[in-house]
Design a protein around this motif. Structure first.
Motif, PDB file in Angstrom:
ATOM      1  N   LEU A 246     -15.189  25.559  -2.299  1.00 58.99           N
ATOM      2  CA  LEU A 246     -15.835  24.888  -1.128  1.00 58.99           C
ATOM      3  C   LEU A 246     -16.606  23.760  -1.381  1.00 58.99           C
ATOM      4  O   LEU A 246     -17.366  23.871  -2.408  1.00 58.99           O
ATOM      5  CB  LEU A 246     -16.471  25.871  -0.141  1.00 58.99           C
ATOM      6  CG  LEU A 246     -15.883  27.057   0.761  1.00 58.99           C
ATOM      7  CD1 LEU A 246     -14.638  27.589   0.032  1.00 58.99           C
ATOM      8  CD2 LEU A 246     -16.891  27.725   1.380  1.00 58.99           C
ATOM      9  N   ASP A 247     -16.318  22.483  -0.728  1.00 61.26           N
ATOM     10  CA  ASP A 247     -17.219  21.464  -0.950  1.00 61.26           C
ATOM     11  C   ASP A 247     -18.230  21.349  -0.137  1.00 61.26           C
ATOM     12  O   ASP A 247     -18.271  22.233   0.657  1.00 61.26           O
ATOM     13  CB  ASP A 247     -16.212  20.079  -1.136  1.00 61.26           C
ATOM     14  CG  ASP A 247     -15.614  19.954   0.082  1.00 61.26           C
ATOM     15  OD1 ASP A 247     -15.849  20.396   1.140  1.00 61.26           O
ATOM     16  OD2 ASP A 247     -14.558  19.175   0.158  1.00 61.26           O
TER      17      ASP A 247
ATOM     18  N   ARG B 117      -9.461  28.563  -9.639  1.00 62.23           N
ATOM     19  CA  ARG B 117     -10.474  29.098  -8.773  1.00 62.23           C
ATOM     20  C   ARG B 117     -11.093  28.237  -7.894  1.00 62.23           C
ATOM     21  O   ARG B 117     -11.236  28.596  -6.724  1.00 62.23           O
ATOM     22  CB  ARG B 117     -11.490  29.744  -9.585  1.00 62.23           C
ATOM     23  CG  ARG B 117     -11.481  31.071 -10.257  1.00 62.23           C
ATOM     24  CD  ARG B 117     -12.382  31.982 -10.440  1.00 62.23           C
ATOM     25  NE  ARG B 117     -12.074  33.182 -11.613  1.00 62.23           N
ATOM     26  CZ  ARG B 117     -12.454  33.159 -12.795  1.00 62.23           C
ATOM     27  NH1 ARG B 117     -13.243  32.343 -13.263  1.00 62.23           N
ATOM     28  NH2 ARG B 117     -12.053  34.106 -13.497  1.00 62.23           N
ATOM     29  N   ARG B 118     -11.182  27.071  -8.185  1.00 59.35           N
ATOM     30  CA  ARG B 118     -11.885  26.165  -7.334  1.00 59.35           C
ATOM     31  C   ARG B 118     -11.216  25.154  -6.541  1.00 59.35           C
ATOM     32  O   ARG B 118     -11.745  24.253  -6.269  1.00 59.35           O
ATOM     33  CB  ARG B 118     -13.109  25.678  -8.069  1.00 59.35           C
ATOM     34  CG  ARG B 118     -14.111  26.683  -8.607  1.00 59.35           C
ATOM     35  CD  ARG B 118     -14.893  26.418  -9.806  1.00 59.35           C
ATOM     36  NE  ARG B 118     -15.937  25.458  -9.538  1.00 59.35           N
ATOM     37  CZ  ARG B 118     -17.192  25.511 -10.190  1.00 59.35           C
ATOM     38  NH1 ARG B 118     -17.173  26.142 -11.244  1.00 59.35           N
ATOM     39  NH2 ARG B 118     -18.174  25.185  -9.421  1.00 59.35           N
ATOM     40  N   CYS B 119      -9.923  25.227  -6.537  1.00 60.15           N
ATOM     41  CA  CYS B 119      -9.124  24.399  -5.818  1.00 60.15           C
ATOM     42  C   CYS B 119      -8.592  24.573  -4.604  1.00 60.15           C
ATOM     43  O   CYS B 119      -7.552  23.998  -3.917  1.00 60.15           O
ATOM     44  CB  CYS B 119      -7.915  23.686  -6.833  1.00 60.15           C
ATOM     45  SG  CYS B 119      -6.701  25.148  -7.113  1.00 60.15           S
ATOM     46  N   ARG B 120      -9.171  25.653  -4.114  1.00 57.79           N
ATOM     47  CA  ARG B 120      -8.813  25.972  -2.551  1.00 57.79           C
ATOM     48  C   ARG B 120      -7.189  26.111  -2.361  1.00 57.79           C
ATOM     49  O   ARG B 120      -6.624  25.790  -1.461  1.00 57.79           O
ATOM     50  CB  ARG B 120      -8.940  24.940  -1.462  1.00 57.79           C
ATOM     51  CG  ARG B 120     -10.452  24.513  -1.682  1.00 57.79           C
ATOM     52  CD  ARG B 120     -10.577  23.269  -0.621  1.00 57.79           C
ATOM     53  NE  ARG B 120     -10.300  23.556   0.607  1.00 57.79           N
ATOM     54  CZ  ARG B 120     -10.902  23.284   1.894  1.00 57.79           C
ATOM     55  NH1 ARG B 120     -12.284  22.996   1.706  1.00 57.79           N
ATOM     56  NH2 ARG B 120     -10.512  23.638   3.109  1.00 57.79           N
ATOM     57  N   GLY B 121      -6.893  26.723  -3.412  1.00 55.05           N
ATOM     58  CA  GLY B 121      -5.504  27.127  -3.388  1.00 55.05           C
ATOM     59  C   GLY B 121      -4.206  26.208  -3.544  1.00 55.05           C
ATOM     60  O   GLY B 121      -3.273  26.104  -3.172  1.00 55.05           O
TER      61      GLY B 121
ATOM     62  N   TYR C 126      -1.456  28.539  -3.107  1.00 58.75           N
ATOM     63  CA  TYR C 126      -0.916  29.194  -4.437  1.00 58.75           C
ATOM     64  C   TYR C 126      -1.979  30.136  -5.034  1.00 58.75           C
ATOM     65  O   TYR C 126      -3.204  30.154  -4.548  1.00 58.75           O
ATOM     66  CB  TYR C 126      -1.121  27.961  -5.157  1.00 58.75           C
ATOM     67  CG  TYR C 126       0.392  27.082  -5.145  1.00 58.75           C
ATOM     68  CD1 TYR C 126       0.262  26.323  -3.964  1.00 58.75           C
ATOM     69  CD2 TYR C 126       1.435  27.222  -5.737  1.00 58.75           C
ATOM     70  CE1 TYR C 126       1.357  25.261  -3.480  1.00 58.75           C
ATOM     71  CE2 TYR C 126       2.471  26.058  -5.632  1.00 58.75           C
ATOM     72  CZ  TYR C 126       2.386  25.298  -4.656  1.00 58.75           C
ATOM     73  OH  TYR C 126       3.449  24.615  -4.281  1.00 58.75           O
ATOM     74  N   GLY C 127      -1.395  31.250  -5.338  1.00 63.56           N
ATOM     75  CA  GLY C 127      -2.133  32.280  -6.263  1.00 63.56           C
ATOM     76  C   GLY C 127      -2.904  31.643  -7.568  1.00 63.56           C
ATOM     77  O   GLY C 127      -2.436  30.647  -8.014  1.00 63.56           O
ATOM     78  N   LEU C 128      -3.782  32.348  -8.030  1.00 64.00           N
ATOM     79  CA  LEU C 128      -4.492  32.014  -9.305  1.00 64.00           C
ATOM     80  C   LEU C 128      -3.719  31.759 -10.699  1.00 64.00           C
ATOM     81  O   LEU C 128      -3.807  30.597 -10.973  1.00 64.00           O
ATOM     82  CB  LEU C 128      -5.278  32.938  -9.818  1.00 64.00           C
ATOM     83  CG  LEU C 128      -6.835  32.851  -8.872  1.00 64.00           C
ATOM     84  CD1 LEU C 128      -7.740  33.828  -9.585  1.00 64.00           C
ATOM     85  CD2 LEU C 128      -7.398  31.498  -9.218  1.00 64.00           C
TER      86      LEU C 128
ATOM     87  N   VAL D 142      -9.296  21.665   7.202  1.00 68.02           N
ATOM     88  CA  VAL D 142     -10.591  22.293   6.723  1.00 68.02           C
ATOM     89  C   VAL D 142     -10.250  23.753   6.665  1.00 68.02           C
ATOM     90  O   VAL D 142     -10.413  24.658   5.950  1.00 68.02           O
ATOM     91  CB  VAL D 142     -11.718  21.683   7.222  1.00 68.02           C
ATOM     92  CG1 VAL D 142     -13.017  22.278   6.768  1.00 68.02           C
ATOM     93  CG2 VAL D 142     -11.990  20.211   7.177  1.00 68.02           C
ATOM     94  N   GLU D 143      -9.884  24.091   8.134  1.00 67.47           N
ATOM     95  CA  GLU D 143     -10.102  25.550   8.505  1.00 67.47           C
ATOM     96  C   GLU D 143      -9.156  26.583   7.686  1.00 67.47           C
ATOM     97  O   GLU D 143      -9.292  27.714   7.424  1.00 67.47           O
ATOM     98  CB  GLU D 143      -9.794  25.909  10.000  1.00 67.47           C
ATOM     99  CG  GLU D 143     -11.181  25.530  10.792  1.00 67.47           C
ATOM    100  CD  GLU D 143     -10.900  25.981  12.207  1.00 67.47           C
ATOM    101  OE1 GLU D 143     -12.011  26.047  12.979  1.00 67.47           O
ATOM    102  OE2 GLU D 143      -9.603  26.349  12.558  1.00 67.47           O
ATOM    103  N   PRO D 144      -7.876  26.009   7.449  1.00 69.97           N
ATOM    104  CA  PRO D 144      -6.989  27.099   7.116  1.00 69.97           C
ATOM    105  C   PRO D 144      -7.402  27.770   6.025  1.00 69.97           C
ATOM    106  O   PRO D 144      -7.248  28.996   5.770  1.00 69.97           O
ATOM    107  CB  PRO D 144      -5.659  26.494   6.609  1.00 69.97           C
ATOM    108  CG  PRO D 144      -5.848  25.232   7.709  1.00 69.97           C
ATOM    109  CD  PRO D 144      -7.270  24.845   7.578  1.00 69.97           C
TER     110      PRO D 144
END
Ligand code: ADP
Length: 362
Positions: free
Chosen positions: A291-292, A244-248, A214-216, A331-333
């Motif tokens: 990123l965590d 901003r911090r939820c990995r989309g 998802y976009g911001l 993790v990677e996507p």
């Protein structure tokens, strides 16, 4: 052709009903893990952890505009024809709203949705039991559909195409094949790995849709909606900070929001602003890109252990004590999408942006 042994319940002559055809062992067998959802009053009365934040109608489903448009048209056309919706395959990383969309579709169509996942359909009787019990136009949601075994998959082909089950009843010389009609239904399959789906199965889906990160703006709207449902006084700047911090990913947005809520409650803050979000998420070691610690460990391992790559997925997974499939699908996507790492034929490579991010994080 699937082998379903009827044990002592071999059907006698005459038109066999589902129970008789499948035999006592099948019908009495422990049900596979299934959850029923869909009718308005049964929505929360289910075996899933109550998720009060799930949108229930297409209108409430935020973002994924192409997906909403395509499925919205299909639902409307199907409703006017009174038929079952075409089978739908949803693919994309976890937490983007595949299960939610299946439930929304059921709600829009006014039918029940039965939820299961491929690993729960180990034995042929699991999937047969599910299919014979479906009512006309109902939805069957199978998560992780790429993990279906071959027997289950072959049972699905005629079920999806002709609403028919082809069963072999009995064993050895007494084995007979039977065809059993089932109600017209809609299969909604979800997968994080569309490439792992066999092509005969993929080809039987009429609607194949990819869910995107998802976009911001959409994430901010999702966070504000969730804050409203959780009765939180959240400033729009604070919602943007979570976004901003939820990995989309909406699922992560909701999770972070709950952590922020805890910190706000403990600190006695009525109104939540961006600084408080920053404080709460830093406590949970979620950095500015979302990123965590786990993501950063992957990037650091690439840099410090392998000079930035190329390095194989299996090697990285072993270094992190992680399953390679999870690493690749979960993790990677997002790291790829953010341009922090790249997949090359020789392995994974840390990009300049990845190095820069690690420098900032350090
Ligand atoms: P998936 O099945 O793709 O892993 P889910 O459908 O379980 O993801 O979604 C995870 C959570 O994210 C849901 O419980 C829901 O609260 C939230 N969510 C997902 N998509 C949306 C959306 N489009 N709008 C609002 N919330 C959403």
């Amino acid at each position: 052709m699937a082998i379903v042994s009827s044990g002592s319940g071999r059907p006698s002559s005459g038109q066999p009903g589902a129970e008789r055809l499948l035999g006592a062992r099948l019908v009495d067998a422990a049900e596979p893990e299934v959850t029923e959802l869909g009718q308005p009053d049964s929505f929360q009365a289910d075996g899933l952890p109550a998720d009060s934040l799930r949108p229930r109608r297409l209108q409430e489903y935020i973002g994924q505009s192409e997906l909403r448009q395509v499925l919205g048209i299909a639902v409307e056309a199907t409703r006017s024809r009174g038929e079952a919706l075409d089978h739908v395959l949803l693919y994309g990383p976890p937490g983007l709203g595949k299960t939610t969309m299946a439930l929304v579709l059921a709600e829009e169509l006014g039918v029940r949705c039965r939820i299961t996942s491929a690993p729960a359909l180990e034995r042929p009787r699991d999937i047969v039991g599910l299919l014979v019990n479906l009512q006309p136009r109902e939805l069957l949601f199978i998560d992780e559909i790429h993990r279906l075994n071959r027997v289950a998959e072959e049972l699905l082909y005629p079920a999806m195409e002709d609403f028919r089950l082809d069963l072999t009843v009995g064993k050895g010389t007494t084995a007979r094949s039977r065809s059993l009609p089932i109600a017209p239904f809609t299969l909604v399959g979800a997968t994080t790995r569309a490439g792992s789906l066999s092509s005969p199965l993929r080809d039987r889906f009429g609607l194949i849709q990819r869910l995107e990160f998802y976009g911001l703006d959409d994430l901010q709207a999702i966070v504000l909606r969730a804050a409203g449902l959780l009765d939180l006084d959240l400033e729009s700047g604070a919602a943007l900070e979570v976004a901003r911090r939820c990995r989309g990913t909406p699922r992560i947005a909701n999770r972070l929001l709950r952590r922020v809520r805890d910190v706000a409650a403990v600190g006695g803050h009525g109104r939540i602003n961006a600084a408080l979000v920053d404080q709460a998420l830093s406590l949970h070691r979620v950095d500015g890109l979302g990123l965590d610690a786990h993501d950063r460990r992957l990037l650091s391992l690439m840099l410090e252990g392998y000079g930035g790559g190329p390095v194989g997925l299996e090697t990285l997974a072993a270094g992190l004590g992680e399953d390679p499939v999870t690493l690749e699908a979960v993790v990677e996507p997002f790291l790829l999408q953010q341009g922090l790492l790249q997949r090359t034929p020789r392995g994974r490579v840390l990009t300049d942006a990845g190095r820069a991010h690690l420098g900032r994080a350090a």
